[in-house]
Design a protein around this motif. Structure first.
Motif, short mmCIF file in Angstrom:
data_model
loop_
_atom_site.label_atom_id
_atom_site.label_comp_id
_atom_site.label_asym_id
_atom_site.label_seq_id
_atom_site.Cartn_x
_atom_site.Cartn_y
_atom_site.Cartn_z
N ALA A 353 39.83 22.64 24.61
CA ALA A 353 39.48 21.80 25.76
C ALA A 353 39.76 22.54 27.06
O ALA A 353 40.71 23.32 27.17
CB ALA A 353 40.29 20.49 25.73
N VAL A 354 38.94 22.25 28.07
CA VAL A 354 39.12 22.86 29.38
C VAL A 354 40.26 22.13 30.10
O VAL A 354 40.31 20.90 30.14
CB VAL A 354 37.83 22.77 30.22
N ARG A 355 41.18 22.89 30.66
CA ARG A 355 42.30 22.35 31.43
C ARG A 355 42.30 23.00 32.80
O ARG A 355 41.82 24.14 32.97
CB ARG A 355 43.63 22.61 30.72
N VAL A 356 42.88 22.30 33.77
CA VAL A 356 42.99 22.85 35.12
C VAL A 356 44.43 22.67 35.59
O VAL A 356 44.93 21.54 35.65
CB VAL A 356 42.03 22.16 36.11
N GLY A 357 45.10 23.79 35.90
CA GLY A 357 46.47 23.75 36.38
C GLY A 357 47.47 23.59 35.27
O GLY A 357 47.11 23.47 34.09
N PRO A 358 48.78 23.59 35.59
CA PRO A 358 49.32 23.63 36.94
C PRO A 358 49.45 25.03 37.54
O PRO A 358 49.85 25.17 38.69
CB PRO A 358 50.71 23.01 36.76
N GLN A 359 49.12 26.07 36.77
CA GLN A 359 49.27 27.42 37.31
C GLN A 359 48.28 27.64 38.46
O GLN A 359 47.17 27.14 38.46
CB GLN A 359 49.03 28.47 36.21
N SER A 360 48.74 28.44 39.43
CA SER A 360 47.91 28.72 40.60
C SER A 360 47.85 30.22 40.85
O SER A 360 48.83 30.94 40.62
CB SER A 360 48.46 28.01 41.84
N ALA A 361 46.71 30.66 41.34
CA ALA A 361 46.56 32.07 41.71
C ALA A 361 47.26 32.39 43.02
O ALA A 361 47.48 33.56 43.34
CB ALA A 361 45.07 32.42 41.82
N GLY A 362 47.60 31.35 43.80
CA GLY A 362 48.33 31.54 45.04
C GLY A 362 47.57 32.40 46.03
O GLY A 362 46.34 32.50 46.02
N ALA A 363 48.34 33.06 46.91
CA ALA A 363 47.73 33.93 47.91
C ALA A 363 47.48 35.33 47.35
O ALA A 363 46.62 36.06 47.85
CB ALA A 363 48.64 34.01 49.14
N ASP A 364 48.24 35.71 46.34
CA ASP A 364 48.12 37.04 45.76
C ASP A 364 48.21 36.93 44.24
O ASP A 364 49.26 36.54 43.72
CB ASP A 364 49.23 37.94 46.30
N PRO A 365 47.14 37.15 43.48
CA PRO A 365 45.89 37.76 43.94
C PRO A 365 44.88 36.77 44.52
O PRO A 365 43.86 37.18 45.05
CB PRO A 365 45.35 38.38 42.66
N GLY A 366 45.11 35.47 44.39
CA GLY A 366 44.15 34.49 44.86
C GLY A 366 43.04 34.26 43.84
O GLY A 366 43.06 34.82 42.74
N PRO A 367 42.05 33.44 44.19
CA PRO A 367 40.92 33.20 43.29
C PRO A 367 40.17 34.49 42.95
O PRO A 367 40.28 35.50 43.64
CB PRO A 367 40.04 32.24 44.09
N VAL A 368 39.41 34.43 41.87
CA VAL A 368 38.64 35.60 41.43
C VAL A 368 37.73 36.09 42.55
O VAL A 368 37.58 37.29 42.79
CB VAL A 368 37.82 35.26 40.17
N CYS A 369 37.12 35.16 43.28
CA CYS A 369 36.14 35.52 44.31
C CYS A 369 36.76 36.28 45.49
O CYS A 369 36.03 36.84 46.31
CB CYS A 369 35.40 34.29 44.80
#
Length: 700
Positions: A353-369
């Motif tokens: 199943a697809v899950r979202v969070g709680p981990q975050s990319a934060g400011a470094d490295p940030g989102p993939v984009c």
């Protein structure tokens, strides 16, 4: 030359600075990347950006909010908490471990309580005793204290917290203990419970005192670095407290536990002030940034406040898990928070199943984009693939996003799920994160006994306006406000926050046994102390206002309610407060016991100096049709309502004029955020240039 006032908000992804020109009334804005491991660097980089543009500009005041205290307790700064000694009445050194004997998870046989912040070998008991009225029963053993001081010096322990039984009624033994310890060990830093939290309940008082002592050197070093490194050292530095008021750096260094929830508080204060400007008394604030989403409630124009908070505790679906953290007693703005932001990472669990969070990319490295090497798609990547974000718009173009990288990351994840492609996965990620965030809005409204349909939603933060309409649909909220600079709104909240100081006096007597003149005398003494404290802080000139409160309960109860007290506590005023308590108790718990005796627990006073707030200009309303140059383009955008991409007009917010109306579907872009208008919604620009979002009933 104009002097500037700064509001600096350090977030998990970006640090925001708003500079208010006191003479011209103009606002300058700056958004730079945060440095999570060294939060002062984001603030200093923002200051450097301002002084690069305004090299000779004088600065009169800096208001700052920070998550430093919370992050230090959670171990996110890689800072070691200082080694601390706890000195208690003999027989009470294990109070931190015994606590209230509650369990964070009732049915989990293997649940672990949070470890005590002071090792048992560093906890000392001293013979002394006061009774519940503060009368000395057994004198303080000063010889034992001298021995403890020698032992602390030999162990290299330089910080101590003292919490004696019933010291909230009489601090004589705690104060004398400090004198004895300092005579023997002059370099020892000492925190007294009678100065930090002069209330009953030994566990909560000890926990608050220990928390204050642990945070003191960390917060002091941080603020000193900030004061030393800033280019305009003559500017007064004020810090947002957890109760929504700002206080001087010196006061915060003495009571650092007051800023544990500094970061989230400023946005709620900004929302409350916006409501006052517009004459709206019922608001739900929604702040979604790069790492978290927070919700608060403003009722009758006032942010809702609670008297206790569990620092470094866990949350479940936005609710704090009681018993999982460390109690801190100080007024905190009542917030519900969930790990949901633009940088929240999507993943696939063991069941597929697809899950979202709680981990975050934060400011470094940030989102993939962001192109900094991240591989796991985030909420921001999903919005970009769905066409809702302009790759060159973030922070005015300072951050360029790569749609190709986001699409590749989502395609790789979608390839692991039968029947999914990158678009369907991106839409699912947004729906999942919306479901999580709707929970926190329900917590601060429905679970507090209030109908959300009677409230206006104030959506801000860099990602809040993208999700606002979906959340309003989920809770049937009738209206949404998007302030002029939502991505920097917490920094604006710092500019409108008042200077406050809180004083407390324990009472613990039945209402029938308290004479009104005695209570009035207590409040007068607290007012004098509050006035002196604000005078020492050298706040800006202004009339000091006092807000009186009484903590009350029925005799025999363990927990109390806080009610406003009249400016003059005579016999009539005391009767009115008691009647108000019966009513509030019935509203809160479903019953009132008017035949029961009421106990007055404590008197609390807030001394307030109102800040000079930026006054946004009010414009006359123009025609409803936006000018042709307001629409800057068109691009395919995916909307859940149709399950497909549609050619969608793109508007530049700065070109929309008061009175203009934009009908969805539409995207409204600006320097610091993007507002999404789904089909069936419309946005109008009011006299203060807020976007007012309401349902229009239209369809694709």
């Amino acid at each position: 030359m104009s002097a500037y006032r700064f509001g600096i908000d350090v977030g998990g992804t970006f640090t925001d600075l708003l500079a208010f020109d006191e003479q011209a009334g103009a606002l300058l804005r700056y958004k730079v990347s945060s440095t999570p491991q060294a939060p002062e660097e984001g603030a200093l980089h923002a200051l450097q950006a301002f002084f690069h543009d305004q090299p000779d500009a004088p600065v009169s005041l800096i208001s700052h909010s920070t998550t430093l205290a919370t992050n230090a307790l959670l171990g996110q700064l890689h800072l070691d908490l200082p080694r601390l000694a706890l000195i208690t009445t003999a027989g009470f050194r294990d109070v931190l471990e015994i606590g209230r004997q509650g369990r964070a998870e009732v049915y989990n046989l293997f649940v672990r309580r949070p470890p005590p912040l002071v090792a048992r070998r560093d906890r000392f008991g001293v013979r002394e005793r006061l009774d519940a009225r503060g009368v000395v029963v057994e004198p303080l053993d000063e010889a034992a204290l001298r021995g403890i001081a020698r032992e602390l010096s030999e162990r290299g322990i330089r910080h101590a917290a003292i919490c004696f039984l019933h010291a909230y009624q009489n601090p004589v033994h705690e104060r004398r203990a400090r004198q004895v310890l300092l005579e023997q060990f002059p370099g020892l830093s000492i925190t007294l419970s009678s100065e930090v939290d002069p209330e009953e309940r030994e566990y909560e008082r000890a926990s608050t005192t220990v928390m204050n002592a642990l945070l003191a050197p960390i917060v002091r070093d941080y603020l000193q670095r900030l004061e030393t490194a800033q280019e305009r050292r003559e500017a007064a530095l004020f810090i947002m407290q957890s109760n929504g008021g700002v206080s001087s750096a010196a006061q915060v260094m003495a009571r650092p536990a007051t800023i544990i929830e500094s970061g989230p508080a400023s946005g709620v204060i900004g929302a409350a002030h916006l409501g006052k400007l517009l004459g709206i008394e019922r608001l739900l604030s929604f702040d979604m940034g790069g790492t978290t989403a927070k919700a608060g409630m403003i009722l009758d124009g006032m942010p809702q406040v609670v008297g206790e908070f569990e620092a470094a505790g866990r949350t479940h679906s936005g609710r704090a898990v009681r018993g999982s953290g460390y109690p801190v007693r100080f007024p905190f703005i009542d917030l519900a928070e969930v790990s949901a932001g633009g940088g929240t990472i999507a993943w696939i669990d063991g069941a597929g199943a697809v899950r979202v969070g709680p981990q975050s990319a934060g400011a470094d490295p940030g989102p993939v984009c962001y192109g900094k090497g991240a591989q796991e798609p985030t909420v921001t990547d999903a919005h970009l693939v769905l066409g809702r974000l302009n790759p060159g718009q973030l922070a005015g173009g300072a951050v360029v996003l790569s749609r190709e990288l986001a699409e590749d990351a989502l395609a790789q994840m979608a390839g692991r799920i039968a029947g999914f492609d990158s678009v369907r996965l991106a839409a699912g990620i947004i729906r999942l994160i919306n479901a999580d965030m709707a929970k926190v809005l329900r917590i601060v409204s429905l679970e507090r006994g209030h109908d959300p349909r009677l409230f206006t939603l104030v959506a801000f933060g860099g990602a809040g306006p993208l999700h606002a309409c979906a959340l309003a649909d989920e809770l049937a909220l009738p209206r949404i406000l998007i302030p002029p600079q939502p991505g920097l709104f917490s920094a604006w909240g710092l500019l409108v926050a008042d200077h406050t100081h809180t004083e407390l006096r324990s009472i613990l007597a039945s209402a029938s046994a308290c004479r009104p003149d005695q209570l009035e005398g207590i409040f007068k003494q607290l007012e004098a102390k509050g006035q002196q404290a604000l005078a020492r802080e050298q706040t800006e000139p202004g009339q000091i206002a006092f807000r009186r409160k009484l903590e009350m309960r029925y005799m025999g109860q363990s927990f109390d309610l806080t009610l406003p007290a009249p400016a003059l506590l005579d016999a009539s005023g005391l009767r009115e407060v008691q009647e108000a308590f019966h009513v509030l108790h019935e509203q809160t718990y479903g019953y009132g016991a008017r035949d029961n005796e009421i106990e007055l627990v404590a008197a609390r006073l807030e001394a307030i100096v109102q800040s000079a707030k930026p006054a946004p200009p009010a414009y006359s309303l123009r025609h409803s049709q936006p000018d042709s140059e307001a629409q800057v383009g068109e691009r395919p955008v995916f909307f859940d309502e149709s399950g497909a991409f549609h050619a969608t007009p793109i508007y530049q917010r700065e070109r929309l004029l008061p009175g203009n109306i934009v009908s969805g579907p539409a995207i409204i872009e600006q320097y610091d955020t993007t507002t999404m208008l789904p089909p069936g919604w419309k946005a109008s620009v009011d006299r203060l240039t807020n976007l007012v979002l309401e349902r229009s009933g239209g369809e694709l």
